[in-house]
Motif scaffolding. Structure first.
Motif, mmCIF file in Angstrom:
data_model
loop_
_atom_site.group_PDB
_atom_site.id
_atom_site.type_symbol
_atom_site.label_atom_id
_atom_site.label_comp_id
_atom_site.label_asym_id
_atom_site.label_seq_id
_atom_site.Cartn_x
_atom_site.Cartn_y
_atom_site.Cartn_z
ATOM 1 N N GLU A 339 0.803 -1.158 -0.218
ATOM 2 C CA GLU A 339 -0.147 -0.024 -0.022
ATOM 3 C C GLU A 339 0.817 1.357 0.004
ATOM 4 O O GLU A 339 0.497 2.305 0.017
ATOM 5 N N ALA A 344 6.200 0.461 -4.030
ATOM 6 C CA ALA A 344 6.025 0.237 -5.539
ATOM 7 C C ALA A 344 6.893 0.893 -6.205
ATOM 8 O O ALA A 344 7.480 0.186 -7.443
ATOM 9 N N ASP A 395 -1.076 -8.887 -6.730
ATOM 10 C CA ASP A 395 -1.914 -7.976 -6.920
ATOM 11 C C ASP A 395 -1.119 -6.476 -7.469
ATOM 12 O O ASP A 395 -1.392 -5.646 -8.147
ATOM 13 N N LEU A 396 -0.113 -6.314 -6.315
ATOM 14 C CA LEU A 396 0.695 -4.974 -6.636
ATOM 15 C C LEU A 396 1.180 -5.101 -7.944
ATOM 16 O O LEU A 396 1.350 -3.957 -8.855
ATOM 17 N N VAL A 398 0.223 -6.668 -10.736
ATOM 18 C CA VAL A 398 -0.617 -6.287 -11.885
ATOM 19 C C VAL A 398 -1.051 -4.752 -11.834
ATOM 20 O O VAL A 398 -1.141 -4.273 -12.859
ATOM 21 N N ALA A 399 -1.334 -4.199 -10.639
ATOM 22 C CA ALA A 399 -1.656 -2.871 -10.640
ATOM 23 C C ALA A 399 -0.660 -1.912 -11.083
ATOM 24 O O ALA A 399 -1.098 -0.885 -11.955
ATOM 25 N N ILE A 400 0.955 -2.097 -11.168
ATOM 26 C CA ILE A 400 1.883 -1.340 -11.817
ATOM 27 C C ILE A 400 2.364 -1.930 -12.999
ATOM 28 O O ILE A 400 2.989 -1.244 -13.562
#
Length: 404
Positions: A339, A344, A395-396, A398-400
């Protein structure tokens, strides 16, 4: 080492001798090399024609007898001839080995000569060690008929502080008076009248540190170039007590004090908040062991807010152990770290740093975190928790926009 009377070779059991570095786990400043090479020696002992090039500072710090003699009867002498018939050159060499390294290797035929010298030089610790080792060897030989001991070895246990504390005395004496008050009572105070015989003065932000070339050249290629190859950051005409004076730039007296104690004793009390500044200087001065000490100190800072920053520092200064500790912490806290924008961004930078990376190529930081997540699985109940952590990481990614 053991040699049976029949010529067969064997080994002493634990505690009776053995090969290996005399410094054990202490990793002290290669004093054995100082003795072997005579690097920047300032006095030579000649024992029945055999010369030994040594350093007044080491002998004085390790032995009150030598400190007194070098300041009185032998004061100002560059050569000291020892002709007494009871002084054996082999035993004297073994005694010097002990003073420089804490270790002694000597043929059994010279043990009594070593005991005589230890008594004369008031080295009661060595005398006690010799007597205890002789007793152990006698018991061992008695239990193994036909076995002859050829070499007796004294080696301090890894946690024995005597050598480190004695050499730290030289750092105590090198401190400028204005810094000694800041440190409170020194752990190893300079004995009254002890003269450490410095041969170089380092000026750091107006403070004068009276040091020894042998230790600085022996520990650091940077200082070897500075002192031996005449490379100078700043060479001043002023001197401090006839010592050559060199000004060091880009370092504070407090940080240099940590460098000083490390160079002499391989140890410095380093608070985590000071580790960043010391680490940068340790890297500049080519002191990898001090960098590792900084890494151990920085590891105490790890939390969710600091772990990414510490990880970046570990990679920058090539501290593999600290880097691994960071990724291990990240694996435990991954559900909260995903988060955070700084985490990230670290993943993005790692992906970008992989040369010619294809879309599905692995990312080192991600691989290390996955490894540590998997390594924590010891029971069936831990499998679900590990899978949750891995899903949070996926999930991170994929998100970036990363797939690996």
């Amino acid at each position: 080492m053991l040699t049976s009377c029949g010529g067969e070779r064997g080994h002493l059991p634990a505690g009776l001798g053995g090969a290996g570095l005399g410094l054990g786990a202490q990793r002290l400043p290669r004093p054995s090399r100082l003795l072997e090479q005579g690097l920047h020696s300032d006095v030579a002992f000649v024992v029945h024609g055999k010369p030994f090039r040594v350093h007044r500072c080491v002998l004085g710090a390790r032995s009150g007898y030598f400190a007194n003699m070098l300041d009185t009867k032998w004061k100002g002498k560059s050569v000291v001839a020892l002709r007494h018939p009871l002084i054996n050159p082999v035993a004297f060499g073994a005694l010097l080995q002990y003073l420089y390294t804490g270790r002694l290797d000597v043929g059994v035929e010279h043990v009594s000569d070593c005991e005589r010298l230890a008594k004369q030089c008031q080295l009661w610790g060595l005398l006690g060690d010799l007597e205890a080792k002789c007793e152990k060897v006698s018991e061992f030989v008695a239990s193994k008929p036909g076995t002859c001991v050829k070499v007796l070895t004294i080696e301090p246990p890894p946690e024995d502080p005597r050598l480190r504390e004695d050499l730290a005395l030289l750092a105590d004496c090198a401190l400028p008076p204005e810094l000694r008050g800041d440190l409170g009572e020194l752990p190893f105070p300079c004995p009254d009248g002890f003269h450490s015989c410095p041969d170089v003065c380092f000026r750091v932000d107006g403070c004068s540190f009276l040091c020894h070339k042998a230790f600085f050249c022996g520990r650091s290629d940077y200082f070897r170039a500075l002192l031996d190859d005449h490379f100078r950051e700043s060479e001043e005409p002023e001197v401090s007590g006839d010592l050559p004076t060199i000004t060091l730039q880009g370092i504070s007296p407090g940080v240099f004090t940590h460098v000083l104690y490390y160079i002499y004793s391989d140890h410095t009390e380093l608070a985590p908040e000071a580790a960043y500044d010391v680490l940068s200087v340790a890297d500049m001065y080519l002191l990898p062991g001090l960098k590792r000490l900084c890494g151990r100190s920085l590891a105490q800072l790890l939390d969710e807010d600091s772990v990414v920053g510490v990880w970046r520092v570990a990679k920058l200064f090539r501290l593999a152990r600290l880097e691994d500790q960071c990724t291990e912490y990240m694996a435990k806290a991954i559900e909260k770290l995903v988060e955070r924008e700084d985490f990230a961004e670290a993943v993005r930078e790692e992906a970008a740093a992989v040369a010619a990376r294809q879309e599905t190529d692995s990312i080192p930081l991600v691989d290390d975190i996955r490894f540590h997540v998997a390594s924590t699985v010891q029971t069936y109940s831990a499998i679900e928790e590990a899978q949750q952590r891995l899903r949070a990481l996926e999930d991170l990614l994929v998100a970036i926009g990363l797939d690996c």
